[in-house]
Each structure stands twice: as C-alpha cells, then as structure tokens.
Design a protein around this motif. Structure first.
Motif, PDB file in Angstrom:
ATOM      1  N   THR A  49      -8.191  17.125 -33.197  1.00 54.31           N
ATOM      2  CA  THR A  49      -8.337  16.957 -31.743  1.00 54.31           C
ATOM      3  C   THR A  49      -9.474  17.815 -31.194  1.00 54.31           C
ATOM      4  O   THR A  49     -10.342  17.328 -30.454  1.00 54.31           O
ATOM      5  CB  THR A  49      -7.030  17.324 -31.027  1.00 54.31           C
ATOM      6  OG1 THR A  49      -5.980  16.477 -31.499  1.00 54.31           O
ATOM      7  CG2 THR A  49      -7.167  17.157 -29.521  1.00 54.31           C
ATOM      8  N   LYS A  50      -9.493  19.079 -31.556  1.00 53.52           N
ATOM      9  CA  LYS A  50     -10.527  19.985 -31.053  1.00 53.52           C
ATOM     10  C   LYS A  50     -11.920  19.550 -31.512  1.00 53.52           C
ATOM     11  O   LYS A  50     -12.883  19.569 -30.737  1.00 53.52           O
ATOM     12  CB  LYS A  50     -10.256  21.415 -31.530  1.00 53.52           C
ATOM     13  CG  LYS A  50      -9.185  22.145 -30.751  1.00 53.52           C
ATOM     14  CD  LYS A  50      -9.104  23.587 -31.228  1.00 53.52           C
ATOM     15  CE  LYS A  50      -8.037  24.369 -30.448  1.00 53.52           C
ATOM     16  NZ  LYS A  50      -7.955  25.769 -30.906  1.00 53.52           N
TER      17      LYS A  50
ATOM     18  N   HIS B  17     -13.325  16.313 -29.569  1.00 52.15           N
ATOM     19  CA  HIS B  17     -13.760  16.560 -28.193  1.00 52.15           C
ATOM     20  C   HIS B  17     -14.978  17.486 -28.141  1.00 52.15           C
ATOM     21  O   HIS B  17     -15.876  17.309 -27.306  1.00 52.15           O
ATOM     22  CB  HIS B  17     -12.603  17.148 -27.373  1.00 52.15           C
ATOM     23  CG  HIS B  17     -11.558  16.138 -27.038  1.00 52.15           C
ATOM     24  ND1 HIS B  17     -10.555  15.782 -27.915  1.00 52.15           N
ATOM     25  CD2 HIS B  17     -11.367  15.373 -25.928  1.00 52.15           C
ATOM     26  CE1 HIS B  17      -9.784  14.859 -27.359  1.00 52.15           C
ATOM     27  NE2 HIS B  17     -10.255  14.593 -26.150  1.00 52.15           N
ATOM     28  N   THR B  18     -15.017  18.451 -29.037  1.00 52.30           N
ATOM     29  CA  THR B  18     -16.176  19.345 -29.087  1.00 52.30           C
ATOM     30  C   THR B  18     -17.433  18.592 -29.506  1.00 52.30           C
ATOM     31  O   THR B  18     -18.522  18.820 -28.962  1.00 52.30           O
ATOM     32  CB  THR B  18     -15.912  20.501 -30.072  1.00 52.30           C
ATOM     33  OG1 THR B  18     -14.818  21.282 -29.595  1.00 52.30           O
ATOM     34  CG2 THR B  18     -17.136  21.391 -30.210  1.00 52.30           C
TER      35      THR B  18
ATOM     36  N   SER C  53     -11.483   6.304 -27.376  1.00 52.75           N
ATOM     37  CA  SER C  53     -10.478   6.533 -26.338  1.00 52.75           C
ATOM     38  C   SER C  53      -9.222   5.699 -26.561  1.00 52.75           C
ATOM     39  O   SER C  53      -8.187   5.964 -25.958  1.00 52.75           O
ATOM     40  CB  SER C  53     -11.064   6.221 -24.951  1.00 52.75           C
ATOM     41  OG  SER C  53     -11.324   4.835 -24.815  1.00 52.75           O
TER      42      SER C  53
ATOM     43  N   LEU D 188      -9.616  10.219 -28.019  1.00 53.96           N
ATOM     44  CA  LEU D 188     -10.597  10.902 -27.188  1.00 53.96           C
ATOM     45  C   LEU D 188     -10.241  10.720 -25.715  1.00 53.96           C
ATOM     46  O   LEU D 188     -10.072   9.595 -25.240  1.00 53.96           O
ATOM     47  CB  LEU D 188     -11.991  10.328 -27.445  1.00 53.96           C
ATOM     48  CG  LEU D 188     -13.117  10.840 -26.527  1.00 53.96           C
ATOM     49  CD1 LEU D 188     -13.411  12.310 -26.801  1.00 53.96           C
ATOM     50  CD2 LEU D 188     -14.382  10.005 -26.707  1.00 53.96           C
ATOM     51  N   SER D 189     -10.108  11.829 -24.998  1.00 56.81           N
ATOM     52  CA  SER D 189      -9.877  11.791 -23.551  1.00 56.81           C
ATOM     53  C   SER D 189     -11.087  12.418 -22.880  1.00 56.81           C
ATOM     54  O   SER D 189     -11.323  13.627 -23.020  1.00 56.81           O
ATOM     55  CB  SER D 189      -8.603  12.566 -23.180  1.00 56.81           C
ATOM     56  OG  SER D 189      -7.472  11.994 -23.798  1.00 56.81           O
TER      57      SER D 189
ATOM     58  N   ASN E 252     -10.899  15.556 -20.945  1.00 61.36           N
ATOM     59  CA  ASN E 252     -10.565  16.765 -21.718  1.00 61.36           C
ATOM     60  C   ASN E 252     -11.736  17.276 -22.550  1.00 61.36           C
ATOM     61  O   ASN E 252     -11.560  18.168 -23.377  1.00 61.36           O
ATOM     62  CB  ASN E 252      -9.375  16.489 -22.648  1.00 61.36           C
ATOM     63  CG  ASN E 252      -8.069  16.349 -21.898  1.00 61.36           C
ATOM     64  OD1 ASN E 252      -7.904  16.923 -20.823  1.00 61.36           O
ATOM     65  ND2 ASN E 252      -7.147  15.566 -22.445  1.00 61.36           N
ATOM     66  N   LEU E 253     -12.938  16.716 -22.322  1.00 62.36           N
ATOM     67  CA  LEU E 253     -14.098  17.171 -23.080  1.00 62.36           C
ATOM     68  C   LEU E 253     -14.368  18.645 -22.812  1.00 62.36           C
ATOM     69  O   LEU E 253     -14.442  19.075 -21.659  1.00 62.36           O
ATOM     70  CB  LEU E 253     -15.337  16.355 -22.714  1.00 62.36           C
ATOM     71  CG  LEU E 253     -15.420  14.911 -23.223  1.00 62.36           C
ATOM     72  CD1 LEU E 253     -16.731  14.283 -22.795  1.00 62.36           C
ATOM     73  CD2 LEU E 253     -15.284  14.863 -24.738  1.00 62.36           C
TER      74      LEU E 253
END
Length: 462
Positions: free
Chosen positions: A95-96, A99-100, A219, A227-228, A231-232
């Motif tokens: 998850t991290k 988004h990163t 997404s 992917l949200s 929340n990026l």
C-alpha cells in the motif's frame, strides 16, 4: 492483497518459461504498438512535411531520452520494491509503495518539465543541432515536455502493474493511446499543416489519455493494492528506498543517453541526410529493443519476487530462461530489419525527397553495423536485470556506464577522431555491447556466489 485481476502471474512457483512468456509477450506487444503509433510522428512528418522536419524531430531524441531516462530509472526501483513486498506478503508495504510511487512521479516530472522549458535551446545548441533545424527542434521539445507528468506517472503506474505480473492491461492502454496519437497526427499535420508542433501536440494528448486509463485501473484494485488518489503521500522511507534502487538505473540510462548525445553530435556533422536516416532507423531498431526490454523487465520482476520469497533455487533458471527468450525473439528481428531495411525506409521518407538516395544509403550502413548484432545488448540487459533483482543496483550501473558509455566516448576520442566516417562511428555500438555483456556476466557470477555463501551461513546459524 488482491488485484482482482485473473491475468496476474505466479512468479515464485511453477514452470518458469511459460510464466516468462506470459509476462513478456503482452509487454513486448504493448511496446511495439506504442512504437508503431509513435513512428507515425516520423512517418507523417517525413511524408507530409519533408526531410527537414523529419531531421528536426530526430535531432531532439537524444536530449529527450537523456532527461527522461534519469528519472525513468526510478520506475525500475518502483517495480523492484513492490515486487519484493508482494513476494514477502507484506500488505502494508504494498500500500505505501504504490501511493508513494505515484506521488513521486508527479513531483519529479514537474521538476524536469520546468527545467526543460528554460534550457532546451541551449542544450540543443550544445549538441550541435544545425541552425536550420533549431527553431523546429526547440518547438517540438517544448511541447513534448508538457506531457512529461503524464509520461512519468504512466510509467511508474505501469511498473506497479508489472510487479503484480499484469502486463496485459498496459498493452490495451498503450494500444488505445497510440491509435489516438495516430489519428491526431494526421489531423494536425495533414489537415491543419502544423508539422512538428502538430505531432508534438498529438503525443501530449495521447500521453494524458494513457495515464488516465492506468490510474483508473489501479483505483479499481481491491485490498492493499488499491490506489486512492486522495491518499497520495510521499512516504519518506519508501521514497528513499525507490530512489536508492532506481537512481543508479536512471543515472545509467542518462549516461548512456549522454553517450548517444555525443554520437548524435558527431552524427550532426554529416548533415541533414544522416540525421534523417538515423531518425528513421532508430524507429526500426526500437522495435527490437522494446521486445528485448520486455524480457529485461521479466528478469527484474521474477528475480525480485523470488528473492523476496527466498526462492533462491529458481534464480539461475530465470537467467537461462530469459537469455533463451532474448535469442528466440531478437535474432529473427535483427536479421529481418537488417536485410529488409530499404523497403522499410520507404515508409519514413518519400522517394520524391531530394535527399532520398543519400538517406537510404546511410540507413543501410547503420542497420548493418547496429541492428544485426543488437541481440548482444539484450543479453547484457537481462544479466544486468538479474543483478538488480538481487539487490545490487550501483554495481550494474557502474559496469553498464563503463562498458557502454565509456567505451563509446573513448571510441569517439580515439578511433573516430582518426577515421571520422559514418561507418566507423557506428561500429562503437557492437564493440561496447560485447564488452558490457562479458562484464555483467562476471558480476552476476560474483553476486550469485556471495548469495550462496550467505545462504550456507544462514543454514549453519539456524
């Protein structure tokens, strides 16, 4: 950790050869489709705007590749980081890292775009771009880099999909955006007579279409892979890890492109016909390169997942399988492109063009020296990818830079300076590939022996 995609590939168990093919073929087809549609820029310009515009677009390629390549290498870091988390079943890490990766691509692209808009003319002049091409080349470069945020974000997002083994959906996205690019090329150049500005605008629009599709795809994933956009966030540890792994790849790509820039500068000294011939033949060799690059990505991703899962016994099998795939794919393409170059060049340049005969002559020479032995570079890249997948990133960068960039620069300063011919200039490519291949193989053997020693020590400790 579900991606809700039945096309994802199991990389840590089962037969390797069919899995590598399932991974590589859609990626190769996607890249070839993209190149086919991107070649429309060259075809449309060459056929409807003339060899001067064709040369102007070609004169920008080394500069664009150098600037983009420096940051695009980080997408390899994204692929490796996400693949390792998947191999070790670390859902929070997945998850991290996703988004990163997207947030990082946006920041990097904005930085490069701003710099290019300010410096593109001085950089083109430094490359020795002929003055008659400079206004057109600068126009193309400035418009092209407006699409850089979409370009980098798409490649970072595609790296995430590759980590899951999903290479089919990027193929569909590139197919759509490439078709859009082709249609817009014809509208802009043929209907609105916009020459290089028209093809640049078409490229930018198609790039934003492709990034919309890939972000929409991410997404719709499920679980930790989803992917949200709201929340990026740049996670410091993940960013550092991606840059640490990917920066050497980017530096290597940029330095390799820099050596190509020096060769481009030497090539510019032969005039517009040589630049136009190089522009057309680059598209032909790029089809082979993109096919080999698909296997290179398979080598990195499969090695990274198996390294994360501690399935070390599969790593040498992955190397053998990927090298075999390079030979199966590349050798027939190298032979076909080399011996069919004359009719292929007719696609890019009109027979009525006053420079036609000279462009074809120089194009044939380049393909003989560069295309025929091109498979050597594919094998070298696969071995390089294996070393990167094992966690060694600076070592292959140093080897590739010394073996490829260093040899070519030395060639320009010595052999080419004494024999400044078109033929001698292009012999630098197979010479550098051969040296680099041998050096990468030695590095892999050393890294593999160290890994075996580490495994033996861990077993004794346990």
């Amino acid at each position: 950790m579900s991606s809700s995609n039945p096309d994802t590939i199991e990389m840590t168990s089962g037969p390797i050869f069919p899995a590598v093919l399932r991974f590589s073929l859609p990626l190769a087809i996607a890249g070839m489709l993209q190149l086919l549609f991107n070649a429309a820029d060259t075809v449309v310009v060459g056929q409807f705007a003339g060899s001067l515009c064709l040369a102007a677009v070609g004169a920008t390629s080394s500069l664009i590749n150098t600037l983009i390549g420096l940051f695009m290498g980080i997408s390899v870091g994204v692929n490796i980081v996400v693949a390792r988390y998947l191999g070790s079943k670390n859902e929070e890490g997945v998850t991290k890292s996703i988004h990163t990766a997207i947030a990082l691509s946006l920041w990097l692209s904005l930085f490069v775009t701003a710099g290019c808009e300010l410096l593109c003319v001085p950089l083109l002049r430094a490359m020795g771009t002929p003055e008659e091409l400079l206004p057109l080349s600068a126009c193309y470069t400035r418009i092209y880099f407006i699409g850089l945020p979409a370009n980098l974000t798409y490649n970072f997002a595609s790296a995430v999909l590759r980590a899951f083994g999903d290479t089919k959906r990027p193929m569909y996205f590139l197919g759509f955006s490439g078709l859009l690019n082709l249609i817009l090329n014809l509208i802009m150049v043929v209907c609105f007579k916009m020459d290089v500005a028209g093809v640049a605008i078409a490229t930018v629009v198609s790039q934003y279409a492709s990034v919309f599709l890939v972000l929409r795809c991410l997404s719709r994933f499920e679980g930790s892979a989803k992917l949200s956009l709201h929340n990026l966030k740049l996670d410091k540890a993940e960013s550092v890890q991606m840059i640490k792994i990917g920066l050497p790849v980017g530096v290597q790509t940029a330095l390799s492109s820099f050596s190509s820039t020096l060769i481009q500068k030497a090539l510019n000294s032969f005039g517009s016909a040589a630049i136009a011939a190089n522009t057309a033949t680059v598209h032909l060799t790029n089809f082979i390169n993109i096919a080999m690059n698909a296997v290179f990505n398979a080598a990195i991703t499969f090695t990274s997942q198996n390294y994360g899962a501690k399935s070390y016994s599969r790593i040498c099998k992955i190397l053998r399988t990927c090298c075999l795939c390079i030979l199966i794919i590349a050798i027939p393409l190298c032979i076909f492109n080399t011996f069919c170059v004359r009719p292929l060049l007719n696609i890019f340049i009109s027979k009525a063009d006053p420079l036609y005969d000279e462009i074809v002559r120089l194009g044939v020479v380049k393909m003989y020296y560069v295309c025929l032995p091109f498979f050597l570079w594919g094998i070298a890249e696969v071995i390089c990818g294996m070393v990167r997948g094992l966690g060694k990133t600076w070592l292959p960068m140093i080897v590739s830079t010394a073996g490829s960039c260093g040899v070519r620069i030395l060639w320009l300063w010595t052999v080419f300076r004494r024999h400044p011919t078109f033929e001698v200039l292009h012999i630098s490519y197979p010479a550098s590939w051969s040296i680099t291949l041998v050096a990468h193989f030695i590095c892999f053997v050393v890294c593999w022996k160290k890994l075996q020693k580490q495994i033996a020590n861990d077993n004794i400790s346990a």
